[in-house]
Design an enzyme around this catalytic site. Structure first.
Site, mmCIF file in Angstrom:
data_model
loop_
_atom_site.group_PDB
_atom_site.id
_atom_site.type_symbol
_atom_site.label_atom_id
_atom_site.label_comp_id
_atom_site.label_asym_id
_atom_site.label_seq_id
_atom_site.Cartn_x
_atom_site.Cartn_y
_atom_site.Cartn_z
ATOM 1 N N LYS A 96 0.701 -1.333 -0.004
ATOM 2 C CA LYS A 96 0.067 -0.013 -0.124
ATOM 3 C C LYS A 96 0.868 1.341 -0.041
ATOM 4 O O LYS A 96 0.758 2.123 0.761
ATOM 5 C CB LYS A 96 -1.142 0.048 1.142
ATOM 6 C CG LYS A 96 -1.903 -1.106 1.102
ATOM 7 C CD LYS A 96 -2.970 -1.360 2.362
ATOM 8 C CE LYS A 96 -3.771 -2.617 2.272
ATOM 9 N NZ LYS A 96 -2.979 -3.907 2.667
HETATM 10 O O1 LIG Z 1 -9.357 -3.883 1.543
HETATM 11 C C1 LIG Z 1 -8.316 -4.476 2.077
HETATM 12 C C2 LIG Z 1 -7.098 -4.337 1.259
HETATM 13 C C3 LIG Z 1 -6.264 -5.228 2.005
HETATM 14 N N1 LIG Z 1 -6.371 -6.113 2.898
HETATM 15 C C4 LIG Z 1 -5.171 -7.132 3.275
HETATM 16 O O2 LIG Z 1 -5.593 -8.487 2.805
HETATM 17 C C5 LIG Z 1 -5.356 -9.387 3.775
HETATM 18 C C6 LIG Z 1 -6.505 -10.030 4.337
HETATM 19 O O3 LIG Z 1 -6.267 -11.031 5.456
HETATM 20 P P1 LIG Z 1 -7.219 -12.102 5.957
HETATM 21 O O4 LIG Z 1 -6.515 -12.731 7.145
HETATM 22 O O5 LIG Z 1 -7.735 -13.002 5.170
HETATM 23 O O6 LIG Z 1 -8.604 -11.416 6.728
HETATM 24 C C7 LIG Z 1 -4.539 -8.638 5.025
HETATM 25 O O7 LIG Z 1 -3.222 -8.734 4.459
HETATM 26 C C8 LIG Z 1 -5.029 -7.274 4.850
HETATM 27 O O8 LIG Z 1 -4.425 -6.416 5.135
HETATM 28 C C9 LIG Z 1 -7.712 -6.333 3.333
HETATM 29 O O9 LIG Z 1 -7.960 -7.268 4.181
HETATM 30 N N2 LIG Z 1 -8.575 -5.455 2.893
#
Ligand SMILES: O=c1ccn([C@@H]2O[C@H](COP(=O)(O)O)[C@@H](O)[C@H]2O)c(=O)[nH]1
Length: 274
Positions: A96
């Site tokens: 990001k």
């Molecule tokens: O909108 C967003 C952008 C990035 N993320 C990232 O994706 C993963 C989600 O992890 P989970 O454990 O499957 O929930 C994580 O790295 C977030 O920083 C997001 O969730 N939403």
């Protein structure tokens, strides 16, 4: 990797799963802590257990940077391991980033020259000159935050201007002046449900990186119903829902089982277009 290759991998594996490598030293199985490089050991086991079921890996930089030099080394080793052993995998540095032009150029150099990663997530907030330095690398992708999965997406992204256009819609519309669907993807949270319908009106052909299934409760069915296009157009990420389902010595087998379940659902969804 180009858009066609991505679609070929999706067709071959019947999967559009991205496994999120959000590796936290406090959450990995205890027996790994005696390893010299526990984070890398964990990642390697997860990757070996899931590579035939997914088309992408997404290490989130926060998890590595929080460990200083050791974390950065684990990140680099993970990227090199995937590239060497599973060259068909699309690698996403979820960082990001985005800053004034010359600083963005340094971020781009880190991920695209130094590490040779396929793509990096970029925040659109600082506008065109903060994004275009990432677009000067042939064959590399920018994944721009559009409509994120968190509650805070309501604070700015879902607010409307005087013409009724929401901020995420402006991001999608304006950023198409900077790059085509061959170089740019968008982050859209799986928790955003029917918003995918509106998003597809603006970007019918782009790939979307979709986090938010699994631990955040987003619905894969809904994402596919409103977001899938004729070349799938979706890379759906799950991190905690796959990598932390078991904390014993059998963690990798359990991760495989979790990935298999998601892949089976994806194979079913892909029948609509294949
Ligand atoms: O909108 C967003 C952008 C990035 N993320 C990232 O994706 C993963 C989600 O992890 P989970 O454990 O499957 O929930 C994580 O790295 C977030 O920083 C997001 O969730 N939403």
């Amino acid at each position: 990797m180009d858009k066609q290759q991505l679609f070929e991998n999706i067709k071959r594996k019947k999967s559009f799963l991205c496994v999120g490598l959000d590796t936290d030293i406090k959450k990995i199985p205890e027996h790994l802590l005696k390893e010299e490089e526990p984070i890398f050991a964990f990642n390697k086991a997860i990757i070996d257990a899931t590579a035939d079921l997914c088309i992408a890996y997404k290490p989130n930089l926060a998890f590595y940077e929080s460990m200083g030099v050791k974390g950065w080394i684990a990140f680099e080793k993970t990227v090199q391991y995937i590239k060497k052993n599973y060259p068909d995998q699309f690698i996403i540095a979820d960082a990001k980033r985005g800053d004034i032009g010359n600083t963005s150029a340094m971020y781009a150099r880190t991920f695209f020259e130094e590490l040779n990663i396929d793509s990096v997530t970029v925040a659109p907030y600082m506008g065109e000159d903060s994004v275009t330095p990432f677009l000067t690398y042939e064959g590399k992708w920018v994944i721009l935050l559009a409509l994120t999965s968190n509650k805070g997406s309501h604070d700015f992204q879902l607010t409307e201007d005087v013409n009724g256009e929401r901020l995420f819609e402006k991001v999608l519309r304006k950023s198409q002046e900077w790059a085509s669907e061959d170089r740019m993807m968008y982050v859209v949270g799986a928790t955003q449900g029917r918003a995918f319908e509106d998003i597809r009106k603006i970007v019918p052909n782009h790939f979307l990186l979709v986090p938010g299934v699994g631990a955040q409760g987003g619905s894969l069915d809904e994402v596919c119903k409103y977001g899938m296009n004729s070349t799938c157009g979706l890379i759906v990420n799950s991190s905690r829902g796959i990598i932390y389902v078991d904390k014993t010595e059998k963690f990798a087998e359990a991760a495989r089982k979790a990935a298999q379940e998601v892949q089976a659902q994806m194979a079913e969804q892909l029948k609509a277009i294949l």
